[in-house]
Design an enzyme around this catalytic site. Structure first.
Site, PDB file in Angstrom:
ATOM      1  N   THR A   1      99.361  24.062  83.728  1.00  0.00           N
ATOM      2  CA  THR A   1      98.746  24.544  84.960  1.00  0.00           C
ATOM      3  C   THR A   1      99.797  25.361  85.698  1.00  0.00           C
ATOM      4  O   THR A   1     101.001  25.189  85.484  1.00  0.00           O
ATOM      5  CB  THR A   1      98.261  23.394  85.868  1.00  0.00           C
ATOM      6  OG1 THR A   1      99.382  22.577  86.235  1.00  0.00           O
ATOM      7  CG2 THR A   1      97.212  22.554  85.159  1.00  0.00           C
ATOM      8  N   SER A   2      99.345  26.237  86.570  1.00  0.00           N
ATOM      9  CA  SER A   2     100.278  27.145  87.239  1.00  0.00           C
ATOM     10  C   SER A   2     101.089  26.461  88.328  1.00  0.00           C
ATOM     11  O   SER A   2     102.227  26.836  88.592  1.00  0.00           O
ATOM     12  CB  SER A   2      99.515  28.338  87.828  1.00  0.00           C
ATOM     13  OG  SER A   2      98.910  29.083  86.796  1.00  0.00           O
ATOM     14  N   THR A   3     100.492  25.468  89.002  1.00  0.00           N
ATOM     15  CA  THR A   3     101.181  24.795  90.101  1.00  0.00           C
ATOM     16  C   THR A   3     101.011  23.287  89.978  1.00  0.00           C
ATOM     17  O   THR A   3     100.140  22.792  89.264  1.00  0.00           O
ATOM     18  CB  THR A   3     100.618  25.229  91.469  1.00  0.00           C
ATOM     19  OG1 THR A   3      99.281  24.712  91.620  1.00  0.00           O
ATOM     20  CG2 THR A   3     100.586  26.743  91.583  1.00  0.00           C
TER      21      THR A   3
ATOM     22  N   GLN B   1      97.630  21.653  90.915  1.00  0.00           N
ATOM     23  CA  GLN B   1      96.529  21.622  89.951  1.00  0.00           C
ATOM     24  C   GLN B   1      96.714  20.429  89.015  1.00  0.00           C
ATOM     25  O   GLN B   1      97.828  20.096  88.630  1.00  0.00           O
ATOM     26  CB  GLN B   1      96.498  22.927  89.150  1.00  0.00           C
ATOM     27  CG  GLN B   1      96.219  24.151  89.998  1.00  0.00           C
ATOM     28  CD  GLN B   1      96.379  25.436  89.212  1.00  0.00           C
ATOM     29  OE1 GLN B   1      97.423  25.707  88.637  1.00  0.00           O
ATOM     30  NE2 GLN B   1      95.325  26.242  89.179  1.00  0.00           N
TER      31      GLN B   1
END
Length: 216
Positions: A10-12, A15
């Site tokens: 996930t990007s962050t 999430q």
């Protein structure tokens, strides 16, 4: 026979990784696949400099092994680099299964017809390139929206300290700063209490004093 490993990203950290992990595990259960481990990162997909991915790629996966990801963009969002990674695995005899592309789930070694295998392999490459193109386009579109949003905030004076959101509302600061004027607290102590940087604190202070002089 090789081993099966999963990878999800996930990007962050805001999430959740759960959905992707559950999807990979459910797929393996349905297929009767023994999954060794799922490696995860919470980091941008625009490059492959991710700690857990690097361990999986360089230290774990071996020829004959299989890597399972839910979607192309969970592997990466940069089209060129993603395609290069997939070629790296292909060159080393490491299979990549992408759950959103069903044709990648079919074992080509089981096909007796070489022409059919070549056609399916070609289809896989075409679909992967299409999905990789979409993944990069979506990332670039989101980045563009974010840049435009930041610029609009800057134009409205709602963005301070080189891109960081304002630490607190200015009206709130004025109320708190009255304690300094009334000798209840020293400026530096208030700055620490409010969690403001020195530059932000003194910018607010200067703005507050300007309002006082103008009789606002």
């Amino acid at each position: 026979m090789g081993y099966y490993y999963g990878y999800h990203r996930t990007s962050t950290k805001k999430q959740h990784l759960d959905r992707g992990i559950d999807e990979i595990e459910q797929f393996c259960r349905n297929r009767g696949i023994h999954l060794e481990k799922i490696f995860t990162d919470q980091q941008s997909g625009m490059n492959f400099d991710r700690p857990r991915y690097i361990v999986l790629r360089n230290d774990i996966l071996r020829p004959g092994d299989t890597l399972i990801v839910t979607e192309v963009d969970r592997l990466g969002r940069n089209k060129k680099e993603t395609l290069n990674e997939l070629q790296y695995y292909a060159d080393r005899g490491i299979r990549v299964m992408i759950l959103e592309i069903p044709t990648t789930l079919q074992d080509l070694t089981g096909l007796q017809d070489n022409m059919a295998a070549m056609v399916l392999d070609t289809i896989n490459h075409m679909l992967i390139e299409i999905y990789a193109t979409i993944a990069q386009a979506e990332f670039e579109k989101r980045e563009k929206r974010q840049r435009e949003g930041i610029q609009k905030k800057k134009d409205r004076g709602e963005w301070a300290d080189y891109g960081r959101p304002k630490a607190m509302d200015f009206e709130k600061f004025k109320e708190e700063y009255k304690r300094v004027q009334e000798k209840e607290i020293q400026p530096f102590a208030l700055m620490r209490e409010l969690g403001l940087s020195q530059s932000t604190f003194y910018r607010y202070k200067k703005q507050y004093e300007a309002e006082i002089e103008e009789g606002i």
